[in-house]
Design a protein around this motif. Sequence first.
Motif, PDB file in Angstrom:
ATOM      1  N   ILE A   1       0.873  -1.176   0.000  1.00 39.39           N
ATOM      2  CA  ILE A   1       0.000   0.000   0.000  1.00 39.39           C
ATOM      3  C   ILE A   1       0.910   1.225   0.000  1.00 39.39           C
ATOM      4  N   ALA A   2       0.701   2.095  -0.972  1.00 48.83           N
ATOM      5  CA  ALA A   2       1.696   3.135  -1.271  1.00 48.83           C
ATOM      6  C   ALA A   2       1.701   4.340  -0.331  1.00 48.83           C
ATOM      7  N   ARG A   3       0.707   4.435   0.549  1.00 47.48           N
ATOM      8  CA  ARG A   3       0.649   5.559   1.505  1.00 47.48           C
ATOM      9  C   ARG A   3       0.030   5.057   2.814  1.00 47.48           C
ATOM     10  N   PRO A   4       0.278   5.804   3.889  1.00 45.40           N
ATOM     11  CA  PRO A   4      -0.481   5.523   5.111  1.00 45.40           C
ATOM     12  C   PRO A   4      -1.977   5.714   4.820  1.00 45.40           C
ATOM     13  N   MET A   5      -2.824   4.902   5.457  1.00 44.07           N
ATOM     14  CA  MET A   5      -4.282   4.954   5.245  1.00 44.07           C
ATOM     15  C   MET A   5      -4.956   5.264   6.574  1.00 44.07           C
ATOM     16  N   THR A   6      -6.291   5.387   6.566  1.00 45.71           N
ATOM     17  CA  THR A   6      -6.988   5.582   7.844  1.00 45.71           C
ATOM     18  C   THR A   6      -6.781   4.322   8.694  1.00 45.71           C
ATOM     19  N   ALA A   7      -6.982   4.491  10.005  1.00 44.53           N
ATOM     20  CA  ALA A   7      -6.732   3.373  10.933  1.00 44.53           C
ATOM     21  C   ALA A   7      -7.577   2.163  10.561  1.00 44.53           C
ATOM     22  N   ALA A   8      -8.840   2.397  10.175  1.00 43.83           N
ATOM     23  CA  ALA A   8      -9.743   1.277   9.857  1.00 43.83           C
ATOM     24  C   ALA A   8      -9.211   0.491   8.653  1.00 43.83           C
ATOM     25  N   VAL A   9      -8.714   1.197   7.661  1.00 48.41           N
ATOM     26  CA  VAL A   9      -8.227   0.530   6.441  1.00 48.41           C
ATOM     27  C   VAL A   9      -6.925  -0.208   6.730  1.00 48.41           C
ATOM     28  N   GLU A  10      -6.050   0.423   7.484  1.00 47.81           N
ATOM     29  CA  GLU A  10      -4.783  -0.256   7.826  1.00 47.81           C
ATOM     30  C   GLU A  10      -5.063  -1.509   8.645  1.00 47.81           C
ATOM     31  N   ALA A  11      -6.028  -1.430   9.583  1.00 46.41           N
ATOM     32  CA  ALA A  11      -6.347  -2.596  10.426  1.00 46.41           C
ATOM     33  C   ALA A  11      -6.853  -3.741   9.560  1.00 46.41           C
ATOM     34  N   ARG A  12      -7.736  -3.440   8.611  1.00 49.64           N
ATOM     35  CA  ARG A  12      -8.264  -4.507   7.749  1.00 49.64           C
ATOM     36  C   ARG A  12      -7.144  -5.089   6.874  1.00 49.64           C
ATOM     37  N   ALA A  13      -6.321  -4.214   6.327  1.00 44.99           N
ATOM     38  CA  ALA A  13      -5.241  -4.696   5.438  1.00 44.99           C
ATOM     39  C   ALA A  13      -4.316  -5.634   6.205  1.00 44.99           C
ATOM     40  N   CYS A  14      -3.990  -5.265   7.450  1.00 46.78           N
ATOM     41  CA  CYS A  14      -3.068  -6.096   8.247  1.00 46.78           C
ATOM     42  C   CYS A  14      -3.736  -7.412   8.644  1.00 46.78           C
ATOM     43  N   ALA A  15      -5.054  -7.368   8.884  1.00 39.52           N
ATOM     44  CA  ALA A  15      -5.759  -8.591   9.288  1.00 39.52           C
ATOM     45  C   ALA A  15      -5.907  -9.566   8.120  1.00 39.52           C
TER      46      ALA A  15
ATOM     47  N   GLY B   1     -10.640   3.192   0.833  1.00 39.54           N
ATOM     48  CA  GLY B   1      -9.671   2.144   1.176  1.00 39.54           C
ATOM     49  C   GLY B   1     -10.320   0.775   1.164  1.00 39.54           C
ATOM     50  N   HIS B   2     -11.552   0.689   1.715  1.00 35.40           N
ATOM     51  CA  HIS B   2     -12.260  -0.597   1.714  1.00 35.40           C
ATOM     52  C   HIS B   2     -12.545  -1.043   0.279  1.00 35.40           C
ATOM     53  N   MET B   3     -12.895  -0.091  -0.568  1.00 31.66           N
ATOM     54  CA  MET B   3     -13.207  -0.444  -1.958  1.00 31.66           C
ATOM     55  C   MET B   3     -11.953  -0.980  -2.661  1.00 31.66           C
ATOM     56  N   ALA B   4     -10.825  -0.313  -2.416  1.00 34.29           N
ATOM     57  CA  ALA B   4      -9.559  -0.795  -3.006  1.00 34.29           C
ATOM     58  C   ALA B   4      -9.249  -2.200  -2.480  1.00 34.29           C
ATOM     59  N   LEU B   5      -9.450  -2.406  -1.168  1.00 37.49           N
ATOM     60  CA  LEU B   5      -9.156  -3.726  -0.579  1.00 37.49           C
ATOM     61  C   LEU B   5     -10.159  -4.789  -1.031  1.00 37.49           C
ATOM     62  N   ASP B   6     -11.401  -4.388  -1.328  1.00 35.88           N
ATOM     63  CA  ASP B   6     -12.374  -5.348  -1.883  1.00 35.88           C
ATOM     64  C   ASP B   6     -11.860  -5.882  -3.225  1.00 35.88           C
ATOM     65  N   ASN B   7     -11.243  -5.010  -3.992  1.00 33.83           N
ATOM     66  CA  ASN B   7     -10.678  -5.446  -5.272  1.00 33.83           C
ATOM     67  C   ASN B   7      -9.487  -6.384  -5.047  1.00 33.83           C
ATOM     68  N   VAL B   8      -8.671  -6.063  -4.043  1.00 32.67           N
ATOM     69  CA  VAL B   8      -7.531  -6.937  -3.710  1.00 32.67           C
ATOM     70  C   VAL B   8      -8.059  -8.308  -3.288  1.00 32.67           C
TER      71      VAL B   8
END
Length: 316
Positions: free
Chosen positions: A5-19, A296-303
């Motif tokens: 992920i190319a930049r810091p994101m909101t806490a909620a998005v970072e938490a989901r990405a790490c999980a 961020g959630h939308m980007a992660l939904d695609n991932v």
Amino acid sequence: MRLLIARPMTAAVEARACAEFDVEIRGSTTPLTSDDMFRALTEFDVVVPTLGDQFSAQIFAAVPTPRCKLLANFGVGYNHIDVAAARNVGVAVTNTPGAVTDATADIAMTLLLSTTRRAGEGERLVRSGHWQGWHPTQMLGQHVTGKRVGIVGMGRIGQAIARRCHFGFGMQVAYQSRSPKNVDFPADFIPDLKALAAQVDFLVLAVPGGAETRHLINASVLEAMNPSGLLINIARGEVVDEAALIAALQSGQIAGAGLDVYEFEPAVPQALCDMENVTLLPHLGTATEEVRTDMGHMALDNVAAFVVGRPLPNPV
Ligand code: NAP
């Protein structure tokens, strides 16, 4: 599956990405360099890039067989990615449409109201300590209610702006885009941009960036506008020939401008900063906690879809 992920994101998005993923979240808030992009394409399976990360044909040519197979862009605008060059080396691209619409339309209205009502100038006056008090002809601006607005690019954001103008401010709406739209309020389709510019009080830009729309607003379109006209740009800086805009403002050909984006962002010409009749925002279109989290959630939904081999929800 390694995700960058190319930049810091909101806490909620970072938490989901790490999980959910084996993720590296870059700590820097500045765009990826060429070296960063080379590493992104060679060491990761999926990358979430964003505005400013110039994934050009050159970058893809330097990595003809990338490990990366998906650029899940954070943002609806993807003119910083050469999508055809990405496709040629087997990299898909997705974006985040819809999540950004209302917030960006709100910023267009912020710019429109701030510029017509001289809010930036007034704020500076109060803070300077030089305000001498109310009087009947102090800082007169332009009335907004009932005026004519011209939307260039009547897509999701353009229509959200038009709705606000019609239902909120009783404005007459006209627009230009590649095709006419069915909307539930009166809106005139005017395919000729100069004709549209000539018959409105405020011209609001909401087209995508990229080669097709570069300098869509040039000296001749600005010349067609009324001397009392305002230009509002929440689209992309390159849609406007910035030198021509500065000339039109300096000569009084148009009355003012409200800008969220700049041709050579983040550089903002001193000439614009020197003008009181121009409202300048630092690309705030989608800048709310909720919207950045939704994006961020939308980007992660695609991932997530990519990882399990499901169809990508938002391919471009
Ligand atoms: P969209 O739904 O795809 O709408 C784009 C509109 O532009 C469509 O109506 C399209 O016409 C029209 N268009 C495309 N090329 C054109 C051309 N050459 N001439 C005239 N009209 C043209 O996109 P959106 O979600 O509204 O987003 C629009 C853009 O806003 C994004 O691409 C992004 O660059 C920018 N944006 C900025 C911010 C910010 O922070 N300031 C935030 C979000 C988005 P047709 O429908 O007829 O094809």
